[in-house]
Design a protein around this motif. Structure first.
Motif, PDB file in Angstrom:
ATOM      1  N   ASP A   1       0.860  -1.183   0.000  1.00  0.00           N
ATOM      2  CA  ASP A   1       0.000   0.000   0.000  1.00  0.00           C
ATOM      3  C   ASP A   1       0.898   1.235   0.000  1.00  0.00           C
ATOM      4  N   ASP A   2       1.107   1.811  -1.173  1.00  0.00           N
ATOM      5  CA  ASP A   2       2.070   2.899  -1.317  1.00  0.00           C
ATOM      6  C   ASP A   2       1.442   4.274  -1.140  1.00  0.00           C
ATOM      7  N   TYR A   3       0.285   4.337  -0.453  1.00  0.00           N
ATOM      8  CA  TYR A   3      -0.390   5.613  -0.269  1.00  0.00           C
ATOM      9  C   TYR A   3       0.498   6.599   0.482  1.00  0.00           C
ATOM     10  N   PHE A   4       1.350   6.095   1.358  1.00  0.00           N
ATOM     11  CA  PHE A   4       2.260   6.943   2.120  1.00  0.00           C
ATOM     12  C   PHE A   4       3.717   6.645   1.744  1.00  0.00           C
ATOM     13  N   ALA A   5       3.945   6.326   0.465  1.00  0.00           N
ATOM     14  CA  ALA A   5       5.282   5.890   0.054  1.00  0.00           C
ATOM     15  C   ALA A   5       6.322   7.002   0.161  1.00  0.00           C
ATOM     16  N   ASP A   6       5.931   8.250  -0.033  1.00  0.00           N
ATOM     17  CA  ASP A   6       6.889   9.349  -0.037  1.00  0.00           C
ATOM     18  C   ASP A   6       6.909  10.007   1.336  1.00  0.00           C
ATOM     19  N   ALA A   7       8.057   9.948   2.011  1.00  0.00           N
ATOM     20  CA  ALA A   7       8.146  10.523   3.355  1.00  0.00           C
ATOM     21  C   ALA A   7       9.214  11.604   3.415  1.00  0.00           C
ATOM     22  N   ILE A   8       9.327  12.387   2.326  1.00  0.00           N
ATOM     23  CA  ILE A   8      10.264  13.513   2.328  1.00  0.00           C
ATOM     24  C   ILE A   8       9.556  14.695   2.975  1.00  0.00           C
ATOM     25  N   LEU A   9      10.031  15.113   4.141  1.00  0.00           N
ATOM     26  CA  LEU A   9       9.332  16.118   4.927  1.00  0.00           C
ATOM     27  C   LEU A   9       9.762  17.525   4.566  1.00  0.00           C
ATOM     28  N   GLU A  10       8.779  18.426   4.599  1.00  0.00           N
ATOM     29  CA  GLU A  10       9.075  19.852   4.521  1.00  0.00           C
ATOM     30  C   GLU A  10       9.406  20.339   5.930  1.00  0.00           C
TER      31      GLU A  10
ATOM     32  N   HIS B   1       9.323   9.673  19.214  1.00  0.00           N
ATOM     33  CA  HIS B   1      10.329   9.584  18.152  1.00  0.00           C
ATOM     34  C   HIS B   1      10.649   8.133  17.792  1.00  0.00           C
ATOM     35  N   LYS B   2      10.308   7.206  18.661  1.00  0.00           N
ATOM     36  CA  LYS B   2      10.491   5.793  18.327  1.00  0.00           C
ATOM     37  C   LYS B   2       9.515   5.336  17.242  1.00  0.00           C
ATOM     38  N   ASP B   3       8.448   6.106  17.022  1.00  0.00           N
ATOM     39  CA  ASP B   3       7.436   5.763  16.019  1.00  0.00           C
ATOM     40  C   ASP B   3       7.589   6.594  14.745  1.00  0.00           C
ATOM     41  N   ARG B   4       8.725   7.272  14.577  1.00  0.00           N
ATOM     42  CA  ARG B   4       8.859   8.212  13.461  1.00  0.00           C
ATOM     43  C   ARG B   4       8.672   7.553  12.097  1.00  0.00           C
ATOM     44  N   ASP B   5       9.074   6.254  11.955  1.00  0.00           N
ATOM     45  CA  ASP B   5       8.922   5.605  10.656  1.00  0.00           C
ATOM     46  C   ASP B   5       7.454   5.409  10.283  1.00  0.00           C
ATOM     47  N   LYS B   6       6.561   5.413  11.268  1.00  0.00           N
ATOM     48  CA  LYS B   6       5.122   5.309  11.005  1.00  0.00           C
ATOM     49  C   LYS B   6       4.468   6.683  10.890  1.00  0.00           C
ATOM     50  N   VAL B   7       5.046   7.673  11.565  1.00  0.00           N
ATOM     51  CA  VAL B   7       4.433   9.003  11.630  1.00  0.00           C
ATOM     52  C   VAL B   7       4.883   9.902  10.480  1.00  0.00           C
ATOM     53  N   TYR B   8       6.161   9.851  10.125  1.00  0.00           N
ATOM     54  CA  TYR B   8       6.683  10.755   9.102  1.00  0.00           C
ATOM     55  C   TYR B   8       5.968  10.621   7.751  1.00  0.00           C
ATOM     56  N   PRO B   9       5.657   9.414   7.279  1.00  0.00           N
ATOM     57  CA  PRO B   9       4.933   9.325   6.008  1.00  0.00           C
ATOM     58  C   PRO B   9       3.567  10.020   6.050  1.00  0.00           C
ATOM     59  N   VAL B  10       2.901   9.986   7.196  1.00  0.00           N
ATOM     60  CA  VAL B  10       1.603  10.656   7.324  1.00  0.00           C
ATOM     61  C   VAL B  10       1.796  12.177   7.286  1.00  0.00           C
TER      62      VAL B  10
ATOM     63  N   TYR C   1      -4.415   1.043  12.960  1.00  0.00           N
ATOM     64  CA  TYR C   1      -4.031  -0.357  12.798  1.00  0.00           C
ATOM     65  C   TYR C   1      -5.191  -1.225  12.317  1.00  0.00           C
ATOM     66  N   GLU C   2      -6.423  -0.723  12.403  1.00  0.00           N
ATOM     67  CA  GLU C   2      -7.584  -1.472  11.942  1.00  0.00           C
ATOM     68  C   GLU C   2      -7.955  -1.143  10.500  1.00  0.00           C
ATOM     69  N   CYS C   3      -7.375  -0.077   9.947  1.00  0.00           N
ATOM     70  CA  CYS C   3      -7.677   0.309   8.565  1.00  0.00           C
ATOM     71  C   CYS C   3      -6.983  -0.655   7.609  1.00  0.00           C
ATOM     72  N   LYS C   4      -7.702  -1.126   6.605  1.00  0.00           N
ATOM     73  CA  LYS C   4      -7.161  -2.120   5.683  1.00  0.00           C
ATOM     74  C   LYS C   4      -6.162  -1.515   4.704  1.00  0.00           C
ATOM     75  N   THR C   5      -6.327  -0.250   4.381  1.00  0.00           N
ATOM     76  CA  THR C   5      -5.420   0.407   3.449  1.00  0.00           C
ATOM     77  C   THR C   5      -5.047   1.784   3.959  1.00  0.00           C
ATOM     78  N   GLY C   6      -3.969   2.330   3.419  1.00  0.00           N
ATOM     79  CA  GLY C   6      -3.573   3.684   3.781  1.00  0.00           C
ATOM     80  C   GLY C   6      -4.601   4.702   3.356  1.00  0.00           C
ATOM     81  N   SER C   7      -5.236   4.481   2.198  1.00  0.00           N
ATOM     82  CA  SER C   7      -6.239   5.435   1.709  1.00  0.00           C
ATOM     83  C   SER C   7      -7.458   5.466   2.623  1.00  0.00           C
ATOM     84  N   GLU C   8      -7.833   4.301   3.172  1.00  0.00           N
ATOM     85  CA  GLU C   8      -8.970   4.262   4.109  1.00  0.00           C
ATOM     86  C   GLU C   8      -8.659   5.090   5.353  1.00  0.00           C
TER      87      GLU C   8
END
Length: 295
Positions: free
Chosen positions: A146-155, A171-180, A272-279
């Motif tokens: 699910d590449d909905y959040f594939a790009d995590a280049i932050l401004e 900050h331990k969750d940054r790999d999950k938070v930064y793409p959002v 964690y219950e969402c089936k896709t990033g878009s959902e």
């Protein structure tokens, strides 16, 4: 499963986790490819390249920002980042924040969903490494599906007088938070997030000012969040200021009773219950009040 291990410096080679990998290098389900100690890179360069090409996971040891990393480490890591091979970074010290010439944050942004930190400073044990590796591989596969959040280049974090979102996270969750964060920024949302580069003595004033000025708080809840006194201070202060807040549960998390009582009436999304990033993203941008921070 083949695990490629970048040769650490001598001190880290004496660590319990590296010695554990040496003792279990030929296990059937997970085998560790260890760079031959005492052999110059040129002597086994082709073998090393072949191991990286075949590996399922790449393990490297973190160093402090001020240590000079090996150029060999950079070459190895860039190869795995390019191929989106899961990378596990082992932290032995609280000061460990980089691998080679890249910080852990930079690596997470370059390969979102595929970089994990095995943090021995938080109590992880060497024998827990195989289970950690298996989960990292599975998480990386899910991120690629699910590449909905594939790009995590932050401004850069927003600084200005217009309404903006304050992001509260561990900050331990940054790999999950930064793409959002990256996705929201690309869609025109003004975002402020803590990069963690300020003087510790100024942290309270620095964070408090940005919470006070924000129009909305996004809090990414996880066990890491609950263990962080800074995170709990942030969301409590936002409550004291009557700021609008949205809770985003990255994983199922048991809240302490006091915090549960304070947060139970807030808007919440179980990511964690969402089936896709878009959902998940559709639910996020539909939250009441968030639109005020969009340009």
């Amino acid at each position: 499963m083949l695990v490629y291990v970048t040769l650490p410096d001598r001190d880290r080679r004496n660590s319990a986790v590296y010695q554990w990998m040496k003792a279990h290098r030929d296990d059937k389900d997970i085998s560790f490819w260890l760079y031959p100690e005492g052999v110059h890179l040129s002597k086994c360069f082709d073998e090393m390249n072949e191991a990286i090409r075949r590996c399922d996971v790449h393990v490297a040891f973190a160093v402090s920002r001020w240590e000079v990393g090996s150029c060999n480490t950079d070459i190895e890591l860039q190869s795995s980042l390019y191929k989106h091979i899961p990378i596990i970074i082992i932290r032995l010290s609280p000061d460990d924040a980089a691998v080679g010439r890249l910080t852990i944050d930079e690596m997470s942004c370059m390969s979102p969903g595929c970089v994990r930190v095995f943090d021995m400073t938080a109590g992880e044990k060497a024998k827990a490494l195989p289970a950690f590796i298996r989960k990292a591989v599975e998480d990386c596969k899910n991120a690629e599906s699910d590449d909905y959040f594939a790009d995590a280049i932050l401004e850069q974090p927003y600084e200005g007088d217009l309404p903006y979102l304050f992001v509260s996270y561990s900050h331990k969750d940054r790999d999950k938070v930064y793409p959002v964060i990256s996705r929201l920024q690309k869609d025109g949302y003004r975002i402020w997030y803590d990069e963690g580069i300020h003087a510790a003595s100024q942290w309270d004033e620095f964070i408090a000012r940005h919470i006070s000025d924000c129009s909305y708080m996004l809090a990414f809840i996880s066990p890491n969040y609950i263990e962080s006194s800074n995170c709990k201070d942030e969301i409590s202060f936002a409550r004291d200021l009557n700021k609008k807040r949205l809770l985003i549960y990255l994983e199922q998390t048991k809240l302490p009773l006091g915090l549960s009582m304070r947060l139970k009436r807030l808007q919440a999304i179980n990511k964690y219950e969402c089936k896709t990033g878009s959902e998940f993203y559709e639910k996020l941008v539909s939250a009441d009040g968030i639109e005020a921070a969009k340009a």
